[in-house]
Design a protein around this motif. Structure first.
Motif, PDB file in Angstrom:
ATOM      1  N   GLY A 136       0.792  -1.282  -0.009  1.00  0.00           N
ATOM      2  CA  GLY A 136       0.015   0.115  -0.056  1.00  0.00           C
ATOM      3  C   GLY A 136       0.917   1.288  -0.055  1.00  0.00           C
ATOM      4  O   GLY A 136       1.315   1.608   1.074  1.00  0.00           O
ATOM      5  N   ALA A 137       0.991   2.094  -1.350  1.00  0.00           N
ATOM      6  CA  ALA A 137       2.030   2.971  -1.311  1.00  0.00           C
ATOM      7  C   ALA A 137       1.514   4.096  -1.722  1.00  0.00           C
ATOM      8  O   ALA A 137       0.323   4.032  -2.554  1.00  0.00           O
ATOM      9  CB  ALA A 137       3.101   2.469  -2.287  1.00  0.00           C
ATOM     10  N   ARG A 138       1.937   5.207  -1.574  1.00  0.00           N
ATOM     11  CA  ARG A 138       1.422   6.523  -2.086  1.00  0.00           C
ATOM     12  C   ARG A 138       2.869   7.452  -2.658  1.00  0.00           C
ATOM     13  O   ARG A 138       3.677   7.526  -2.052  1.00  0.00           O
ATOM     14  CB  ARG A 138       0.663   7.379  -0.834  1.00  0.00           C
ATOM     15  N   VAL A 139       2.463   7.787  -3.845  1.00  0.00           N
ATOM     16  CA  VAL A 139       3.402   8.777  -4.316  1.00  0.00           C
ATOM     17  C   VAL A 139       2.713  10.171  -4.581  1.00  0.00           C
ATOM     18  O   VAL A 139       1.745  10.468  -5.116  1.00  0.00           O
ATOM     19  CB  VAL A 139       4.120   8.377  -5.920  1.00  0.00           C
ATOM     20  N   SER A 140       3.392  11.238  -4.195  1.00  0.00           N
ATOM     21  CA  SER A 140       2.660  12.511  -4.463  1.00  0.00           C
ATOM     22  C   SER A 140       3.860  13.550  -5.060  1.00  0.00           C
ATOM     23  O   SER A 140       4.778  13.579  -4.743  1.00  0.00           O
ATOM     24  CB  SER A 140       2.329  13.017  -2.993  1.00  0.00           C
ATOM     25  N   TRP A 141       3.381  14.355  -5.873  1.00  0.00           N
ATOM     26  CA  TRP A 141       4.032  15.318  -6.724  1.00  0.00           C
ATOM     27  C   TRP A 141       3.085  16.450  -7.122  1.00  0.00           C
ATOM     28  O   TRP A 141       2.260  16.204  -7.507  1.00  0.00           O
ATOM     29  CB  TRP A 141       4.654  14.700  -8.110  1.00  0.00           C
ATOM     30  N   ALA A 142       3.694  17.591  -6.965  1.00  0.00           N
ATOM     31  CA  ALA A 142       2.736  18.792  -7.311  1.00  0.00           C
ATOM     32  C   ALA A 142       1.606  18.722  -6.636  1.00  0.00           C
ATOM     33  O   ALA A 142       1.410  18.525  -5.454  1.00  0.00           O
ATOM     34  CB  ALA A 142       2.716  19.012  -9.072  1.00  0.00           C
ATOM     35  N   GLU A 143       0.448  18.807  -7.361  1.00  0.00           N
ATOM     36  CA  GLU A 143      -0.944  18.599  -6.542  1.00  0.00           C
ATOM     37  C   GLU A 143      -1.763  17.330  -7.009  1.00  0.00           C
ATOM     38  O   GLU A 143      -2.750  17.006  -6.688  1.00  0.00           O
ATOM     39  CB  GLU A 143      -1.762  19.614  -7.377  1.00  0.00           C
ATOM     40  N   ALA A 144      -0.762  16.399  -7.291  1.00  0.00           N
ATOM     41  CA  ALA A 144      -1.201  15.031  -7.746  1.00  0.00           C
ATOM     42  C   ALA A 144      -0.913  13.971  -6.434  1.00  0.00           C
ATOM     43  O   ALA A 144       0.185  14.004  -6.063  1.00  0.00           O
ATOM     44  CB  ALA A 144      -0.751  14.444  -8.960  1.00  0.00           C
ATOM     45  N   GLY A 145      -1.726  12.901  -6.397  1.00  0.00           N
ATOM     46  CA  GLY A 145      -1.448  11.973  -5.511  1.00  0.00           C
ATOM     47  C   GLY A 145      -1.771  10.660  -6.082  1.00  0.00           C
ATOM     48  O   GLY A 145      -2.932  10.296  -6.448  1.00  0.00           O
ATOM     49  N   LEU A 146      -0.961   9.591  -5.987  1.00  0.00           N
ATOM     50  CA  LEU A 146      -1.115   8.335  -6.564  1.00  0.00           C
ATOM     51  C   LEU A 146      -1.089   7.267  -5.316  1.00  0.00           C
ATOM     52  O   LEU A 146       0.109   7.143  -4.981  1.00  0.00           O
ATOM     53  CB  LEU A 146      -0.275   8.023  -7.909  1.00  0.00           C
ATOM     54  N   GLU A 147      -2.181   6.378  -5.567  1.00  0.00           N
ATOM     55  CA  GLU A 147      -1.940   5.245  -4.523  1.00  0.00           C
ATOM     56  C   GLU A 147      -2.122   4.008  -5.286  1.00  0.00           C
ATOM     57  O   GLU A 147      -2.867   3.826  -6.205  1.00  0.00           O
ATOM     58  CB  GLU A 147      -3.347   5.559  -3.455  1.00  0.00           C
ATOM     59  N   ALA A 148      -1.564   2.845  -4.566  1.00  0.00           N
ATOM     60  CA  ALA A 148      -1.829   1.625  -5.267  1.00  0.00           C
ATOM     61  C   ALA A 148      -0.985   0.618  -4.144  1.00  0.00           C
ATOM     62  O   ALA A 148      -0.468   0.769  -3.307  1.00  0.00           O
ATOM     63  CB  ALA A 148      -0.889   1.452  -6.529  1.00  0.00           C
ATOM     64  N   GLN A 149      -1.231  -0.672  -4.530  1.00  0.00           N
ATOM     65  CA  GLN A 149      -0.549  -1.723  -3.513  1.00  0.00           C
ATOM     66  C   GLN A 149       0.569  -1.781  -3.645  1.00  0.00           C
ATOM     67  O   GLN A 149       1.580  -2.200  -2.933  1.00  0.00           O
ATOM     68  CB  GLN A 149      -1.359  -3.202  -4.077  1.00  0.00           C
ATOM     69  N   GLU A 150       1.171  -1.513  -4.978  1.00  0.00           N
ATOM     70  CA  GLU A 150       2.667  -1.726  -5.343  1.00  0.00           C
ATOM     71  C   GLU A 150       3.009  -0.486  -6.418  1.00  0.00           C
ATOM     72  O   GLU A 150       2.357  -0.248  -7.111  1.00  0.00           O
ATOM     73  CB  GLU A 150       3.210  -2.944  -6.033  1.00  0.00           C
TER      74      GLU A 150
END
Length: 259
Positions: A136-150
């Motif tokens: 369960g990971a999260r990546v954020s940059w600028a105003e975006a956020g990406l979540e996924a299991q991997e």
């Protein structure tokens, strides 16, 4: 046993060929010749090889192999471009590969700004500036956020790949799919596998999508169905400019408009 501020760990003849590993701010340093292992303690203690630095409250370092295990407030960094924090870590200072566990937080400095990664667990290659996060990971940059299991982040290419029920949010836009690839440099995201785009003004779903963040446009392809209120558009391809509320269809289309 040594109580020392700094220790050089590459002074033995068998390691003369290798780049030296230095220990800084050690409050306690113990060496066991039989296993060629150092036990290091500090607040924190740091081990350094070139521009790779590992710091923690306790570190066990196997000098011959170049391997380490660290616990307690672990921080691993390479220069100013990549830093990772976690509860525990193990890896190789020679190869620059580290497995981190427990509250992992990574920070990349890229040409597009700061990219942040958070996950329970991650494998990081500091030489290649890549990270594979799981659980369960999260990546954020600028105003975006990406979540996924991997999530796999390539800091050099400035690309993030997400697998396992990925969801990306950008302001009021939400996109769901089976897999996603975000090109942070080009500000383009590609998604496939049951794509669904949600916005307060409407929604759309199709087989795949391409999102152009700079243009605020999503292009959906493959049996696309788009809805705004009770109106419905079906087409092979739909271009949705969400901020302007404009839908444009390509190919055979069917439109249902309710008064």
């Amino acid at each position: 046993m040594w109580g020392a501020a700094a220790v050089l760990l590459a002074a033995w003849p068998w390691s003369a060929w290798a780049q030296a590993v230095e220990v800084e701010d050690a409050l306690r340093a113990t060496y066991e010749a039989a296993s060629d292992t150092w036990w290091l303690e500090g607040d924190p203690v740091r081990i350094r090889r070139g521009d790779l630095v590992v710091e923690a409250r306790t570190v066990r370092y196997r000098a011959r192999q170049g391997d380490f295990e660290a616990t307690g407030g672990v921080r691993v960094r390479r220069g100013a471009e990549l830093e990772v924090r976690a509860d525990r870590a193990e890896g190789s200072v020679r190869e620059g590969r580290v497995l981190l566990d427990g509250g992992v937080h990574a920070t990349y400095l890229t040409g597009q700004g700061t990219v942040r990664l958070a996950a329970p667990r991650a494998h990081v290659d500091f030489g290649r500036r890549t990270a594979r996060a799981s659980g369960g990971a999260r990546v954020s940059w600028a105003e975006a956020g990406l979540e996924a299991q991997e999530v796999l982040v390539d800091g050099e290419a400035e690309v993030a790949v997400a697998l396992g029920d990925p969801v990306v949010r950008w302001r009021e836009v939400r996109l769901l799919a089976g897999a996603m690839r975000a090109d942070l440099r080009a500000q383009v995201l590609r998604a496939e596998g049951g794509v669904r785009l949600e916005h307060p003004e409407g929604m759309a779903h199709g087989h795949e999508a391409e999102v152009l963040w700079r243009e605020r446009v999503a292009i959906l392809r493959g049996q696309v169905v788009a809805r705004r209120g009770t109106d419905e558009l079906r087409a092979d391809e739909v271009r949705y400019a969400w901020e302007r509320g404009v839908l444009a269809a390509t190919g055979r289309s069917r439109v249902v408009v309710h008064p």
